[in-house]
Design an enzyme around this catalytic site. Structure first.
Site, PDB file in Angstrom:
ATOM      1  CG  ASP A  12      -2.145  -1.055   1.187  1.00 57.83           C
ATOM      2  OD1 ASP A  12      -2.234  -1.284  -0.249  1.00 57.83           O
ATOM      3  OD2 ASP A  12      -2.526  -1.638   2.183  1.00 57.83           O
ATOM      4  CE  LYS A  45     -10.873  -3.830  -1.391  1.00 58.42           C
ATOM      5  NZ  LYS A  45      -9.722  -4.123  -1.208  1.00 58.42           N
ATOM      6  CB  THR A 103     -14.431  -4.825   7.735  1.00 60.17           C
ATOM      7  OG1 THR A 103     -13.394  -4.007   7.061  1.00 60.17           O
ATOM      8  CG2 THR A 103     -14.190  -6.056   7.586  1.00 60.17           C
ATOM      9  NE  ARG A 114      -4.639  -2.912  12.612  1.00 61.87           N
ATOM     10  CZ  ARG A 114      -4.615  -3.166  11.172  1.00 61.87           C
ATOM     11  NH1 ARG A 114      -3.964  -4.197  10.463  1.00 61.87           N
ATOM     12  NH2 ARG A 114      -5.469  -2.462  10.476  1.00 61.87           N
ATOM     13  NE  ARG A 131      -2.860   0.622   8.084  1.00 58.67           N
ATOM     14  CZ  ARG A 131      -4.011   1.015   8.379  1.00 58.67           C
ATOM     15  NH1 ARG A 131      -4.388   2.169   8.664  1.00 58.67           N
ATOM     16  NH2 ARG A 131      -5.103   0.185   8.424  1.00 58.67           N
TER      17      ARG A 131
HETATM   18  O1  C5P Z   1      -4.803  -2.449   7.820  1.00 63.62           O
HETATM   19  P1  C5P Z   1      -3.559  -3.025   7.155  1.00 63.62           P
HETATM   20  O2  C5P Z   1      -2.572  -1.810   6.500  1.00 63.62           O
HETATM   21  O3  C5P Z   1      -2.910  -4.357   7.422  1.00 63.62           O
HETATM   22  O4  C5P Z   1      -4.452  -3.596   5.507  1.00 63.62           O
HETATM   23  C1  C5P Z   1      -3.846  -4.045   4.541  1.00 63.62           C
HETATM   24  C2  C5P Z   1      -4.916  -4.339   3.493  1.00 63.62           C
HETATM   25  O5  C5P Z   1      -5.954  -5.217   4.044  1.00 63.62           O
HETATM   26  C3  C5P Z   1      -5.363  -3.193   2.756  1.00 63.62           C
HETATM   27  O6  C5P Z   1      -4.547  -3.137   1.438  1.00 63.62           O
HETATM   28  C4  C5P Z   1      -6.755  -3.134   2.749  1.00 63.62           C
HETATM   29  O7  C5P Z   1      -7.067  -3.310   1.562  1.00 63.62           O
HETATM   30  C5  C5P Z   1      -7.036  -4.398   3.483  1.00 63.62           C
HETATM   31  N1  C5P Z   1      -7.914  -4.359   4.494  1.00 63.62           N
HETATM   32  C6  C5P Z   1      -9.334  -4.908   4.388  1.00 63.62           C
HETATM   33  N2  C5P Z   1     -10.201  -4.708   5.317  1.00 63.62           N
HETATM   34  C7  C5P Z   1      -9.901  -4.422   6.691  1.00 63.62           C
HETATM   35  C8  C5P Z   1      -8.357  -3.847   6.805  1.00 63.62           C
HETATM   36  C9  C5P Z   1      -7.567  -3.901   5.896  1.00 63.62           C
HETATM   37  O8  C5P Z   1      -9.594  -5.362   3.250  1.00 63.62           O
HETATM   38  N3  C5P Z   1     -10.548  -4.255   7.688  1.00 63.62           N
END
Ligand code: C5P
Length: 236
Positions: free
Chosen positions: A14, A65, A121, A182, A217
């Protein structure tokens, strides 16, 4: 590191351009073999980056998507397959027609898996009501997951809390890919102490039946991404 688990961690690239993505891929080296490229990076850096990742021996989850007319969905899935992607996403909310179009288009690309998104979500029951859906989010997730496998999708994207119920519903043969995980000390959820995998961690997602976890992240913004990825693979 448990190699089997490490192979089932997908790192989300990302970033808003090629430089950040390349720096992370170089830094992770052999520690990561599977990357997710989303709409931000694809739009900013272009498809050559995906080709290059595949040429370097990495697998790529192209998180498009898709929610379009079936003809256009099929075209986008073929384009993803031609780039060498291993996974592509389509919105189950778009209905059976677009999921079937995606599945049929993917047939020419044996490594390409079609995964369905159910309810994103960030959507609440109120958001569903606003668009005329009376079901709760949990009910809608189950309904859309069933629709997705009936349409021939290889699996679904599932939030950590949905992963266990969807594994029960879908059985062992379908892919479940779980983002939103996480590391334990980052989690806002208070899990059990004493070595039990905490809710929302990668370990809990794998234990609940996730085929893969997607981590963003926690790794891509970490001071030491290799160490962070090792923690993810070890369960978080
Ligand atoms: O939150 P994080 O940085 O780990 O997110 C990684 C990826 O997971 C993002 O690219 C996002 O598209 C996806 N994601 C998701 N639903 C969430 C959180 C993150 O699809 N609740």
């Amino acid at each position: 590191m448990n190699d089997t688990t490490a192979d089932r961690v997908i790192v989300a690239l990302d970033f808003d351009g090629r430089a950040g993505a390349e720096a992370l891929v170089d830094r992770l080296g052999d520690a990561c073999g599977f990357y997710k490229v989303g709409l931000e990076l694809l739009t900013a850096a272009g498809p050559d980056l995906v080709r290059e990742l595949v040429a370097r021996g990495h697998e790529v989850f192209l998180d498009l998507k898709l929610f379009e007319i079936p003809h256009s969905v099929a075209g986008a899935v073929r384009a993803a397959g031609a780039l060498g992607a291993s996974m592509v996403t389509v919105h189950a909310m778009g209905g059976t027609g677009i999921m079937t179009a995606a599945v049929e288009a993917a047939r020419d690309f044996p490594r390409l898996k079609v995964l369905a998104l159910t309810v994103v979500t960030s959507m609440t029951g109120g958001d569903l009501a606003d668009i005329g859906v009376a079901a709760s989010t949990d009910e809608q997730v189950v309904r859309l997951a069933r629709l997705a496998v009936d349409a021939g999708c290889d699996g679904v994207i599932a939030a950590p809390r949905e992963t266990g119920p969807l594994r029960e519903l879908l059985g062992p043969g379908r892919l479940i890919v779980t983002p939103g995980v996480r590391l334990a000390d980052e989690s806002s959820l208070d899990g059990e102490a004493g070595g039990q995998a905490r809710a929302g961690t990668p370990g809990a997602a794998f234990a609940a039946g996730a085929s893969y976890v997607v981590v963003g992240r926690s790794v891509n913004r970490a001071a030491d991404p290799v160490a962070a990825l090792r923690r993810v693979a070890a369960g978080g």
